[in-house]
Design an enzyme around this catalytic site. Structure first.
Site, short mmCIF file in Angstrom:
data_model
loop_
_atom_site.label_atom_id
_atom_site.label_comp_id
_atom_site.label_asym_id
_atom_site.label_seq_id
_atom_site.Cartn_x
_atom_site.Cartn_y
_atom_site.Cartn_z
N CYS A 223 0.22 -0.88 0.24
CA CYS A 223 -0.28 -0.23 -0.06
C CYS A 223 1.02 1.26 -0.04
CB CYS A 223 -1.27 0.37 0.81
SG CYS A 223 0.01 0.74 2.80
N HIS B 253 14.96 -13.74 10.87
CA HIS B 253 15.36 -13.41 12.61
C HIS B 253 12.92 -13.96 12.71
CE1 HIS B 253 18.58 -11.60 12.91
NE2 HIS B 253 18.96 -12.46 12.77
#
Length: 150
Positions: A72, A105
């Site tokens: 977006c 991670h």
């Protein structure tokens, strides 16, 4: 190591502000022979990001698509919407390194990009690193296990 699963399409979603970049991502996926499912939007006409984020999130949670890519204007609105779903770990990435770390991670399963703030060239780097970086596990898995609300 690629995170793409065989026989599963990458899920795509955007609002009007992310539409042009989503079209660019579609070209990247086509060049690499990667299948995708487009949850919209389908033009640059003003629309609401949540209308496309929720169906993408449901499909990723159900294993129908993996991973997802959403765009977006700022990346924030679609990212917030995606992350309302318990099985989604959407990461807003505006650099290649953030894309790598989101996978290594956080085992991010949806890449979110800010369509109004990065170039197509940067988007290409981010998409490629996101799709080709594996999750490190270990101490990171323990942290991910603590994400869902109890």
């Amino acid at each position: 190591m690629s995170i793409l699963k065989t026989n599963i399409s990458v899920g795509l979603a955007s609002d009007h502000a992310g539409y042009d970049m989503k079209q660019f991502v579609i070209q990247l996926l086509d060049k690499q022979g990667i299948s995708y499912k487009d949850f919209g939007c389908w033009s640059a006409e003003s629309c609401d990001y949540a209308d496309y984020a929720h169906p993408l999130a449901v499909a990723v949670e159900a294993g129908e698509c993996y991973p997802g890519i959403a765009i977006c204007g700022s990346g924030n609105g679609i990212n917030m919407t995606l992350n309302k779903h318990q099985g989604i770990r959407a990461a807003l990435c505006w650099t290649e390194e953030l894309g790598r770390l989101a996978r290594q991670h956080n085992d991010a399963n949806v890449l979110v990009m800010p369509g109004r703030f990065i170039s197509d060239e940067e988007a290409e780097k981010i998409v490629n690193v996101f799709l080709n970086t594996g999750f490190e596990g270990g101490r990171h898995q323990r942290r991910i296990d603590k994400i869902p609300a109890k």
